[in-house]
Design an enzyme around this catalytic site. Structure first.
Site, PDB file in Angstrom:
ATOM      1  N   SER A  65      -6.414  -2.468   2.468  1.00 26.31           N
ATOM      2  CA  SER A  65      -6.806  -1.909   1.168  1.00 26.31           C
ATOM      3  C   SER A  65      -7.264  -2.969   0.179  1.00 26.31           C
ATOM      4  O   SER A  65      -7.148  -2.806  -1.028  1.00 26.31           O
ATOM      5  CB  SER A  65      -5.660  -1.082   0.556  1.00 26.31           C
TER       6      SER A  65
ATOM      7  N   VAL B  76     -11.938 -14.689   0.085  1.00 28.98           N
ATOM      8  CA  VAL B  76     -10.653 -15.233   0.537  1.00 28.98           C
ATOM      9  C   VAL B  76      -9.681 -14.069   0.712  1.00 28.98           C
ATOM     10  O   VAL B  76      -9.485 -13.271  -0.201  1.00 28.98           O
ATOM     11  CB  VAL B  76     -10.101 -16.250  -0.472  1.00 28.98           C
TER      12      VAL B  76
ATOM     13  N   GLU C 256       0.820  -1.214   0.000  1.00 27.29           N
ATOM     14  CA  GLU C 256       0.000   0.000   0.000  1.00 27.29           C
ATOM     15  C   GLU C 256       0.854   1.265   0.000  1.00 27.29           C
ATOM     16  O   GLU C 256       0.417   2.328   0.431  1.00 27.29           O
ATOM     17  CB  GLU C 256      -0.932  -0.022   1.211  1.00 27.29           C
TER      18      GLU C 256
ATOM     19  N   SER D 287     -11.017  10.442   0.953  1.00 25.83           N
ATOM     20  CA  SER D 287     -11.123   9.116   1.557  1.00 25.83           C
ATOM     21  C   SER D 287     -12.348   9.064   2.462  1.00 25.83           C
ATOM     22  O   SER D 287     -12.815  10.086   2.973  1.00 25.83           O
ATOM     23  CB  SER D 287      -9.864   8.783   2.371  1.00 25.83           C
TER      24      SER D 287
END
Length: 382
Positions: free
Chosen positions: A202, A195, A17, A343
Site C-alpha cells: 500500500s 525508495v 495496513e 478498489s
C-alpha cells in the site's frame, strides 16, 4: 441441496495496513453470497488478539476489538493477554475435526483479507498450512516472494521480464556508513529515485527522492519499516511521469488476466495518501493504450504470476515510459490487493465481466481447489 461452505473472513492484523484491511473486509462481508456461504468474521487487533463474531464486528466498527458484552471474572477475555476465538490460534489449529468457529463448527475455508506484514507475507499462510485449512490466495512461497520486492525482482529477472534498474541495501549498511551507501546508489542509478521498504504494501514508507538532499530522509523513512531497502530508478521525467498501469490476475495453475487499467495519480506519484486519503487519483478502465500494448501487458502479468508461484489472485503493476519508445516495465505483484468494491482489482474484473460478488465466490472456489490439489501430495513413504 449442496452443503453451504463455512467461510472465515479474517481481517485486521498487526501491519501498517490494518485500516485498509478493515475496509476490504467490511466490503466483502456485505457482498458475499450468503446463499452459498455461511460466514464467520474473524478479527485480529493491532496488538495481535484474535476476535470472533460480535467482537470481530466491533473491530470493524472501530472499537479496536472491545468485547461486545460485559466481562465477568474468569472469562478468558478478561484475562490480560488472553486471546479470544476459543483461545485463538491454538483452536484455529485444531487438526481434528477441523478449525473451529465461534459456535464450534468447522470452518471449511479462510479468506484472509490481511494486507501487508503478517498477512500477505507468508506467515499466516504457514499457519493455515500447518492446520490443513483451505484458504484463498497464494501459498507460503508465493506470498513471501510477492511481499519481498528484492526477491520478487530476482524472480522477474530470472524469468526474463523487464524491470527498472534498482539497488538493494540493508538498513545496517545505511546506518553504518551513509556516505558509502549513498555513493553506491548514485554510482548505479540516476535521479529521481523511489525508495521503498522491501517488505511492505500500500505504498507505506515509500518516498521519491529528486536529489541527494532528499535521498537520506527517504532512506530513513523506509528503514523504519524493514531491514532491506529497495531503491529504484524513476521512469520518465517530472514533466512527463511514467504511466501507472495495472492488471488483475485470477486463477491457480492456468491464470487469466483482466483488462488493463491505468491510475492517474492526484499527486506526483501513487503513494499511500493518493491511494486511500485524497480524492485526486483517477482510475481509467480500460487504459488508453494500443491493443498490442494491452496484449503484451496481460501476457507479462500472467508470466509474473507464474514466476512467483502465485495462486488465486494478484494485482500486477506496470510502468510505461510516457513518450518515445513507450517501453513497459514490470513493477510488482500484490498478492492480497485492496478489496473494496471501488478498489482497482475488483474494478478491473468488473470491467472484464465478473461482478464483485461472483469474484468473491470464484476466489473461494479457487482456494478450495488448490487445497484439494495439495491434499494429493504424499508426505510419508508408508
Amino acid at each position: 441441496m449442496a452443503k453451504k461452505l463455512r467461510v472465515g473472513i479474517l481481517f485486521g492484523g498487526r501491519s501498517g495496513e490494518h485500516e485498509v484491511s478493515l475496509l476490504s473486509a467490511a466490503s466483502i462481508l456485505k457482498a458475499i453470497d450468503r446463499k452459498k456461504f455461511d460466514v464467520v468474521p474473524i478479527g485480529i487487533t493491532k496488538e495481535g488478539r484474535w476476535l470472533a463474531s460480535s467482537d470481530a464486528n466491533s473491530l470493524l466498527e472501530g472499537n479496536n476489538g472491545a468485547p461486545s458484552r460485559k466481562l465477568r471474572a474468569g472469562d478468558p477475555e478478561a484475562t490480560p493477554g488472553a486471546k479470544l476465538l476459543h483461545e485463538g490460534i491454538p483452536t484455529l489449529l485444531a487438526p481434528v475435526p477441523g478449525p473451529q468457529g465461534p459456535e464450534g463448527k468447522a470452518i471449511d475455508v479462510v479468506f484472509p483479507v490481511l494486507h501487508g506484514t503478517f498477512g500477505e507475507d507468508g506467515t499466516i499462510q504457514g499457519l493455515f498450512e500447518l492446520a490443513g485449512i483451505a484458504y484463498v490466495g497464494s501459498g507460503v512461497l508465493g506470498s513471501s516472494a510477492g511481499m519481498d520486492k528484492d526477491a520478487m525482482k530476482r524472480l522477474f529477472a530470472q524469468a526474463g521480464l523487464p524491470i527498472v534498474k534498482h539497488v538493494t541495501i540493508l538498513r545496517s549498511e545505511w546506518e553504518a556508513s551513509p556516505r558509502k551507501a549513498t555513493a553506491r546508489i548514485e554510482a548505479a542509478l540516476k535521479y529521481p529515485l523511489f525508495v521503498k521498504p522491501a517488505n511492505l504494501g500500500s505504498s507505506v514508507g515509500i518516498s521519491k527522492a529528486h536529489d541527494r538532499k532528499e535521498l537520506g530522509p527517504a532512506l530513513d523513512e523506509a528503514a523504519k519499516y524493514d531491514r532491506k531497502l529497495v531503491i529504484e530508478q524513476g521512469v520518465g521525467g517530472k514533466k512527463s511521469p511514467a504511466r501507472e498501469l495495472e492488471v488483475g490476475v485470477l486463477g491457480n495453475d492456468n491464470p487469466k488476466a483482466s483488462v488493463v487499467g491505468e491510475i492517474i495519480p492526484g499527486k506526483e506519484f501513487y503513494d499511500y495518501e493518493a491511494k486511500y486519503l485524497s480524492e485526486g487519483s483517477v482510475p481509467v478502465i480500460p487504459a488508453k493504450i494500443t491493443a498490442a500494448e494491452a496484449k503484451q501487458i496481460r501476457e507479462m502479468a500472467v508470466a509474473a504470476f507464474l514466476a512467483c508461484d502465485l495462486a488465486g489472485l494478484a494485482r500486477v503493476d506496470f510502468l510505461m515510459e510516457p513518450d518515445g519508445k513507450r517501453r513497459i516495465y514490470l513493477n510488482e505483484v500484490n498478492t492480497l490487493p485492496g478489496f473494496t468494491q471501488i478498489s482497482m482489482y475488483p474494478k478491473l474484473w468488473e470491467a472484464t465481466g465478473i461482478s464483485y460478488t461472483d469474484l468473491i465466490t470464484r476466489l473461494i472456489e479457487l482456494g478450495v481447489e488448490r487445497h484439494r490439489e495439495k491434499n494429493r501430495n504424499v508426505y510419508s513413504r508408508e
